[in-house]
Design a protein around this motif. Sequence first.
Motif, PDB file in Angstrom:
ATOM      1  N   ALA A   7       1.047  -0.877   0.114  1.00 19.69           N
ATOM      2  CA  ALA A   7       0.024   0.149  -0.070  1.00 19.69           C
ATOM      3  C   ALA A   7       0.755   1.504  -0.237  1.00 19.69           C
ATOM      4  O   ALA A   7       0.655   2.263  -0.258  1.00 19.69           O
ATOM      5  CB  ALA A   7      -0.916   0.463   1.031  1.00 19.69           C
ATOM      6  N   ALA A   8       1.807   0.795   0.412  1.00 21.07           N
ATOM      7  CA  ALA A   8       2.541   1.845   0.406  1.00 21.07           C
ATOM      8  C   ALA A   8       3.075   2.493  -0.788  1.00 21.07           C
ATOM      9  O   ALA A   8       3.783   3.540  -1.114  1.00 21.07           O
ATOM     10  CB  ALA A   8       3.441   1.962   2.127  1.00 21.07           C
ATOM     11  N   ALA A  27     -13.235  10.542  -4.975  1.00 20.17           N
ATOM     12  CA  ALA A  27     -14.059  11.145  -3.924  1.00 20.17           C
ATOM     13  C   ALA A  27     -13.966   9.604  -2.191  1.00 20.17           C
ATOM     14  O   ALA A  27     -13.203  10.609  -1.640  1.00 20.17           O
ATOM     15  CB  ALA A  27     -14.495  11.705  -3.683  1.00 20.17           C
ATOM     16  N   SER A  28     -14.553   8.970  -2.564  1.00 17.28           N
ATOM     17  CA  SER A  28     -14.834   7.275  -2.088  1.00 17.28           C
ATOM     18  C   SER A  28     -13.919   7.107  -1.521  1.00 17.28           C
ATOM     19  O   SER A  28     -13.229   6.243  -0.726  1.00 17.28           O
ATOM     20  CB  SER A  28     -15.887   6.251  -2.808  1.00 17.28           C
ATOM     21  N   ARG A  33      -9.695   5.120   2.271  1.00 18.20           N
ATOM     22  CA  ARG A  33      -8.130   5.029   2.272  1.00 18.20           C
ATOM     23  C   ARG A  33      -7.924   5.428   4.096  1.00 18.20           C
ATOM     24  O   ARG A  33      -7.653   6.046   4.799  1.00 18.20           O
ATOM     25  CB  ARG A  33      -7.115   5.740   1.712  1.00 18.20           C
ATOM     26  N   LYS A  34      -8.878   6.552   4.119  1.00 23.79           N
ATOM     27  CA  LYS A  34      -8.207   7.793   5.844  1.00 23.79           C
ATOM     28  C   LYS A  34      -8.860   7.421   6.457  1.00 23.79           C
ATOM     29  O   LYS A  34      -7.999   7.502   7.723  1.00 23.79           O
ATOM     30  CB  LYS A  34      -8.696   9.383   5.444  1.00 23.79           C
ATOM     31  N   ARG A  35     -10.404   7.201   6.579  1.00 23.52           N
ATOM     32  CA  ARG A  35     -10.467   6.389   7.907  1.00 23.52           C
ATOM     33  C   ARG A  35     -10.123   5.147   7.508  1.00 23.52           C
ATOM     34  O   ARG A  35      -9.444   4.687   9.492  1.00 23.52           O
ATOM     35  CB  ARG A  35     -12.190   5.703   7.212  1.00 23.52           C
ATOM     36  N   GLN A  40      -6.161   2.025  11.753  1.00 24.67           N
ATOM     37  CA  GLN A  40      -5.094   1.622  11.870  1.00 24.67           C
ATOM     38  C   GLN A  40      -3.940   2.125  13.082  1.00 24.67           C
ATOM     39  O   GLN A  40      -2.942   1.904  13.386  1.00 24.67           O
ATOM     40  CB  GLN A  40      -3.399   1.899  10.911  1.00 24.67           C
ATOM     41  N   ARG A  41      -4.026   3.379  12.937  1.00 20.32           N
ATOM     42  CA  ARG A  41      -2.986   4.537  13.616  1.00 20.32           C
ATOM     43  C   ARG A  41      -4.049   4.426  15.292  1.00 20.32           C
ATOM     44  O   ARG A  41      -2.737   4.437  15.947  1.00 20.32           O
ATOM     45  CB  ARG A  41      -3.248   5.733  13.452  1.00 20.32           C
ATOM     46  N   ILE A  42      -5.092   4.234  15.148  1.00 18.88           N
ATOM     47  CA  ILE A  42      -5.597   4.409  17.000  1.00 18.88           C
ATOM     48  C   ILE A  42      -5.239   2.864  17.273  1.00 18.88           C
ATOM     49  O   ILE A  42      -5.079   2.981  18.239  1.00 18.88           O
ATOM     50  CB  ILE A  42      -7.204   4.398  16.958  1.00 18.88           C
TER      51      ILE A  42
END
Length: 173
Positions: A7-8, A27-28, A33-35, A40-42
Amino acid sequence: MASKAVAATVDFARIYSSLGLGKETIASLQAFRKRHADAQRIHAQLAAQPTTVDLSHYRSVLRNQAVVDEAEKILRDFKPVTYDVNAHIKAIQTFEAKAVAKAKETTEKIDAELKDLQATLANIEEARPFEDLTSEEVGKAHPRIVEAVETMIKKGKWTVPGYKEKFGDLSLM
């Protein structure tokens, strides 16, 4: 871990432009990808936190042992809540179905455009060189040119408007 590395290395901007995706689809995908990155960060933050409670430390620090006993009882009796994720899975499947439908639609559009471009390319390759064309053939292909020339001759105009400005005056006198 391999999926993170893949993915990176994916250049999503190039993929979006090369597939000719619509603004809504892009946009979708970017929102998804942002969500995903936020989740993953959380998850990484929560996984890094310690999960055990050192009650012996609190017994030595606090005078009121009843509070520590009550906390120990609550921790022992604690059962994690289970969530029904079927609604989320259904939403993901709906999103996936829409994405697949949009992808198929885009594929059909691209295939049609590619077919048109191949026909145009074949037409260009089969065409005779410009030097071999006669004025009669050009007139047959574009009757408006013949009409314009005939109109200019009837009006007595023997020069093409803008020709001298673009190419200069080639007369020697």
